[in-house]
Design an enzyme around this catalytic site. Structure first.
Site, PDB file in Angstrom:
ATOM      1  N   LYS A  26       0.833  -1.201   0.000  1.00  0.00           N
ATOM      2  CA  LYS A  26       0.000   0.000   0.000  1.00  0.00           C
ATOM      3  C   LYS A  26       0.871   1.256   0.000  1.00  0.00           C
ATOM      4  CE  LYS A  26      -4.132  -1.830   0.121  1.00  0.00           C
ATOM      5  NZ  LYS A  26      -4.918  -2.001   1.339  1.00  0.00           N
ATOM      6  N   GLN A  58      -0.916 -12.229  10.537  1.00  0.00           N
ATOM      7  CA  GLN A  58      -1.356 -12.178   9.142  1.00  0.00           C
ATOM      8  C   GLN A  58      -0.089 -12.039   8.309  1.00  0.00           C
ATOM      9  OE1 GLN A  58      -3.849  -8.770   9.559  1.00  0.00           O
ATOM     10  NE2 GLN A  58      -2.167  -7.315   9.417  1.00  0.00           N
ATOM     11  N   ASP A  85      -2.837  -6.931  -0.027  1.00  0.00           N
ATOM     12  CA  ASP A  85      -1.491  -7.015   0.554  1.00  0.00           C
ATOM     13  C   ASP A  85      -1.446  -7.927   1.778  1.00  0.00           C
ATOM     14  OD1 ASP A  85      -3.139  -5.198   1.910  1.00  0.00           O
ATOM     15  OD2 ASP A  85      -1.444  -4.027   2.670  1.00  0.00           O
ATOM     16  N   ASP A 102      -2.584  -7.780  17.850  1.00  0.00           N
ATOM     17  CA  ASP A 102      -3.379  -7.086  16.845  1.00  0.00           C
ATOM     18  C   ASP A 102      -4.608  -7.910  16.481  1.00  0.00           C
ATOM     19  OD1 ASP A 102      -3.071  -4.755  14.767  1.00  0.00           O
ATOM     20  OD2 ASP A 102      -3.623  -6.520  13.557  1.00  0.00           O
ATOM     21  N   ASN A 103      -5.770  -7.292  16.551  1.00  0.00           N
ATOM     22  CA  ASN A 103      -7.020  -7.949  16.135  1.00  0.00           C
ATOM     23  C   ASN A 103      -7.175  -9.394  16.625  1.00  0.00           C
ATOM     24  OD1 ASN A 103      -8.163  -5.818  14.742  1.00  0.00           O
ATOM     25  ND2 ASN A 103      -7.156  -6.350  12.810  1.00  0.00           N
ATOM     26  N   GLU A 140      -5.808  -5.977  21.411  1.00  0.00           N
ATOM     27  CA  GLU A 140      -6.284  -4.860  20.605  1.00  0.00           C
ATOM     28  C   GLU A 140      -7.547  -5.309  19.883  1.00  0.00           C
ATOM     29  OE1 GLU A 140      -6.197  -2.361  16.695  1.00  0.00           O
ATOM     30  OE2 GLU A 140      -6.069  -4.508  16.888  1.00  0.00           O
ATOM     31  N   LYS A 161       1.120   4.872   9.265  1.00  0.00           N
ATOM     32  CA  LYS A 161       1.044   3.463   8.902  1.00  0.00           C
ATOM     33  C   LYS A 161       1.613   3.237   7.502  1.00  0.00           C
ATOM     34  CE  LYS A 161      -3.398   2.748   9.661  1.00  0.00           C
ATOM     35  NZ  LYS A 161      -4.653   1.968   9.718  1.00  0.00           N
TER      36      LYS A 161
END
Lengths: 663, 663
Positions: A250, A310, A345, A381-382, A410, A523
């Site tokens: 990205k 991920q 991505d 994360d997540n 998170e 980010k």
């Protein structure tokens, strides 16, 4: 009860608190805290019972017992202290005590013949206890039993039977053969203190160079450590530090195509250089990272790593373990989607794959790898997009070997999901604080967080901003809004964090109107920050963190109480230590634009203040001191000077002429 | 979760309601009622789940399943009906549904290439379902899978994929291999309807003869049955009918020594003629008793027996099983005591004796004996002085063979004790109603009884008086007090009872000032009652019971709602049927001395009344009708005429000129 069990166990034990989901999940404490346990325990008829709290410092430790005290209405209370991190346990045992029951009846007997006969019954109980006792107690009890039925005057024998010396001896040697054990053994996960009280600072190391496109390194981060420490933070949290994927990378502002110099999102993990156990080459080497950890430790700071499960399409797992991903019918791997949006991505793991056991084991080894490098705090994360069972297993596995490890979830998700993650083991949790801005919202939410049963497992960590969230309140409220949110986070939450330097530099441009994303988000690009900016909140935050450090009342959450203010824009609350030796009273003007004033209602009794005498409130932020009288006092706050008072309450001990007489 | 379990079960199920003490105890229903079940169920990520309520009509029956509906916030609800008395069960199963999840994403896809590729994924799921299906569904699903990837236009294939026909077919053949089952199977004890709605009359058969000292018999009782039936009672409860002990028999007014003609207390059970399985000779024979039961049954009345597990010194058990009693050191059996008081006419059982198993078995056989004689309702005396485990075992044992049996717990004890007895199996429970007289007390207590979770197991049975309790309110309030308490009992409680004829004849003399005992208590002597007394409440009670019978709203308790009245002496509440087809509104003047007036607040919306239109309230006791307007209406009650309105609410359907237009 079948006829095969012993139907003579007459005590029942119910409604044990704390207990999470019938004991399915542990409660949480930090080392050296107390666990206060209550239960209903009672028997048929009028016999007296004894209720014992049993606890042990590990699942294979020895049980220790303390007697619980009756609270009336068949409720009992006891407490025990947890000494060290690990998994502690507790449960309850209760029995009819025949001697105490006998004593209770005996005390009410009036008739001499009655008393004599009852003494014989009591003496028999004492003899039985003597048989159970050893050493000195045995001889003593035998002697007492003889005296009870011996030749002394009835009054003397009666006095002996009711003596506390006899009672205590008897309680040391009870008949426990018909004791009832509560049906469940309950767990306490004990963490170190930082699990309850922590002050987080998040930054992107790659933005640490003053010059625009240059890539900051672990070396730069190391150089910044003393500065972060001076600001009073004790956790330095880094976004993922792994190699960043190139395929479908990205660009700035989340552009679908990256420019040739765009650094990509750190959350697109994995490239030729490695995956979750590797370090992004532009940040430095693993050795550099360890050096950063050491330098941080020297300054009382811990490095927290971001674990985001991920993969970028370039992650080695994609080649080595294609079975861990979901495939399209044409055989290609499925990227992440939220139709109609595609996130090409990112490849999510397929936790329903046949090879899930190896996937779990590998992901666990990621944590183990970083623990070996010296990391003991992970921001996950997540976590709500991976199975609950996976986290429950993983956290238990890690904490069995490493009880010091802290996991921050998170998860900005639905309430049940966030609670489940906390129950199954996450040490701390992100919260809805970021979106709670009005008096009503804050009061309701923080009453839930600090006063409901869920506080036994859900430890909030408050963030006024994150790289993903720039709330409208900050976009339009200017510097007062940032100050207000900082005070709220730092005083409502024993744990809080900011994403800086965006926060202290008042970064408030959204990508577009109505968005909560930052414009030119770090980010997707390297930013440069002018720390010398005069408007910076650095000094304000430094002061706030010092106030937290110096006031233990702010280092835990359960004592929070809200107090009335007759102004909808003003919020007032207090926190205090268990002994009320330290009381902090906060008054906040939530309106970042206008001065607001109102009368604050102080529950004098509750705070140990005497009604007729003045007391001092000392603003720890401005160092101003005020003399207050009675339960109703006037406060006015101009947000452009300071939107909040953070008072330390000082009770009057001498004369009001001298401030030093307040403590 | 250990690595050996399947970590791919991604749904979790929590907070199932109703559930009593983590499933340790059953909930209660009566036949043909619904059980509404709620639970939290959710998974990680955004997949759609399906949540099934599983229930079966007996522990070895087949599971039936119904789909639960989402209520939002991860909460689900379903319900099932219990058909017949017995032990039913329920639990929950939930799974990620891959087809529904696929469909949810698919519906949001916009790009043609995306849609085409997703159709291939969906078709594979449909093929898998076809493989699980049989018969017509299999062929249909196979055909649909082919069409989804076939040559039709994309729009047509898209429409098929989103069709409810396909969805329903897919839901009939789901992949349940990774389904989560809730960890507990929960029980429902289903009783017959009388467990929920019953109207009790207690009398002493020995007092049924008009002439002072003559001893009434089962024959006299049989002759009175039609009269009791006409009054509208459906349970006739008799104090213990067994031979009465002679040793240390109590005289009139509980005198320590009985006169030669004193009949003794029926609760001093057992004599030479027999014990708990025998009939007191002066009442008649076992055959006479069975004849009484038959006559009662012909009039829709059931006989309830009092089971009091204690013995007179003359009870055959004392001789045959001395090991079931506690002994003094001199070898004599211990009588009951509450020091300094002695109850030498009573020996309690020692439930801690070594021979407890035989004691339990024998006591169970007492119930079995009377069940064989045709008794299906037992009022158990002082169950709270016998072990909880005993009752739990006994009631489960009896109800396994005889699910129709009803046990009423006469426990006037502490709240936890009374609740435990209800949880462990007692069908109905005596309550604190007898001592709840003020508006505040009644509102608070009945809100607890009808709205708290304990209503799942605690079924109140309300008694304004008992042979043991003549409350002060009745002693000093005169006839209006009796009327008031009768209305409260009969309308607040779907089950209520009176001890008569003392109640309807307004007997109100205590043994002495400050006592709750009756003067000349029937417990110790034979009384004669003049049923023709003009002040008798017989007609009032008859009417009250008819109102109960004709208004199903009064036959259950959970719909109870209190409404505001601006007078502390006036209480207002309503009950209604589930469909609101029958609504009863009660207004009571709690002051037995003075007329009280006030404005009653009616929640029009909640009761389905339209704000702008009048409605009729029809006093079912006096037959008066009033036209009310709006939510606030005036009521005035002269206690000497009638202390209460029992209104049926009639909604307006035509014009207010004609009362018949209200229904």
């Amino acid at each position: 009860m079948t006829a095969k069990q012993d139907g003579r166990r007459r005590v029942v034990i119910e409604s044990v608190r704390p207990e999470v989901d019938c004991g399915a999940f542990p409660i949480k404490r930090v080392a050296r805290e107390w666990v206060e346990v209550e239960a209903d325990a009672f028997t048929d008829g009028h016999d007296r019972i004894v209720c014992m709290l049993r606890h042990r410092q590990s699942p294979d430790g020895d049980w220790l017992e303390t007697r619980m005290e009756p609270l009336g209405n068949d409720r009992w209370r006891g407490r025990f202290r947890v000494d060290a991190p690990g998994r502690h346990q507790y449960t309850i045992a209760a029995r009819v005590d025949r001697f105490l029951s006998w004593q209770q009846d005996f005390a009410r007997r009036e008739d001499a013949e009655d008393i004599g006969r009852a003494l014989a019954v009591g003496a028999r109980l004492v003899e039985e206890a003597a048989a159970r006792a050893g050493g000195a107690d045995r001889a003593l009890l035998e002697a007492w039993a003889q005296r009870m039925t011996g030749g002394e005057a009835l009054d003397a024998r009666r006095e002996l039977a009711l003596s506390s010396a006899l009672e205590e001896s008897m309680l040391r040697h009870p008949d426990r053969s018909l004791e009832t054990r509560y049906g469940r053994v309950l767990d306490v996960v004990v963490d170190r203190e930082r699990a309850r009280y922590s002050t987080w600072y998040e930054f992107f190391p790659r933005s640490l160079v003053g010059d625009g496109d240059a890539h900051g390194t672990f070396g730069h981060a190391r150089a910044r450590v003393p500065h972060i420490a001076r600001m009073g933070f004790d956790v330095l949290y880094l976004p993922p530090i792994h190699p960043i994927g190139r395929t479908n990378r990205k660009g700035r502002n989340n552009a679908l195509e990256a420019g040739p110099h765009d650094p990509g999102s750190p959350w697109a993990i994995g490239a030729a250089e490695g995956g979750h156990k590797a370090v992004h080459p532009e940040l430095g080497t693993l050795e550099d990272f360890r050096a950063l950890c050491s330098e941080a430790a020297r300054h009382g700071i811990e490095i927290a790593l971001d674990i985001a499960f991920q993969c970028s399409p370039d992650h080695p797992y994609v080649r080595e373990h294609p079975q861990w991903f979901r495939h399209w019918p044409d055989g290609t791997i499925q990227y992440a989607e939220n139709p109609p949006k595609r996130y090409e991505d990112i490849y999510p793991f397929d936790f329903e794959c046949e090879d899930w056991r190896n996937l779990w084991a590998e992901l666990k080894s990621v944590f183990e790898f970083w623990i070996e490098q010296g990391v003991a705090i992970f921001r996950v994360d997540n976590p709500h997009t991976k199975p609950f069972a996976f986290w429950e297993w993983l956290i238990a596995e890690i904490k069995r070997e490493h009880p010091e490890v802290i996991f921050l979830a998170e998860a900005f998700s639905r309430p049940r999901v966030m609670h489940r993650l906390a129950k199954l083991g996450f040490t701390q949790s992100y919260t809805y604080f970021t979106w709670r801005n009005t008096k009503h919202e804050l009061t309701e939410y923080f009453t839930e967080l600090t006063a409901h049963a869920s506080r036994e497992y859900f430890r909030p960590n408050l963030w006024p901003n994150t790289p993903d969230i720039l709330h409208e309140y900050l976009q339009y409220g200017g510097r007062p809004a940032f100050m207000c949110r900082a005070v709220l986070a730092a005083t409502l939450g024993a744990s809080y964090g900011i994403y800086g330097p965006a926060f202290e530099l008042l970064e408030n441009e959204p990508r577009h109107h109505g968005s909560e994303e930052y414009l030119n988000s770090e980010k997707y690009e390297i930013r440069r920050w002018n720390l010398a900016e005069p408007a910076s909140l650095e000094r304000f935050i430094t002061r706030l963190n010092r106030v937290r450090r110096e006031n233990p009342a702010l280092q835990s959450d359960w004592s929070l109480r809200f107090h009335d203010v007759d102004n909808e824009h003003m919020l007032c609350y207090s926190k205090r230590t268990e002994d009320s030796g330290n009381i902090v009273l906060v008054v906040v003007n939530l309106d970042p634009h206008h001065t607001q004033s109102g009368h604050v209602e102080i529950p004098l009794d509750e705070l140990g203040l005497r009604a007729g005498r003045p007391f001092q409130v000392h603003d720890l932020m401005s160092d101003a001191r005020y003399l207050w009288h009675g339960h109703r006092n006037f406060v006015s706050l101009d947000p452009h000077r300071s939107p909040a008072h953070v008072f330390r309450l000082r009770r009057h001990v001498g004369t009001e002429r001298d401030f030093d007489y307040f403590m």
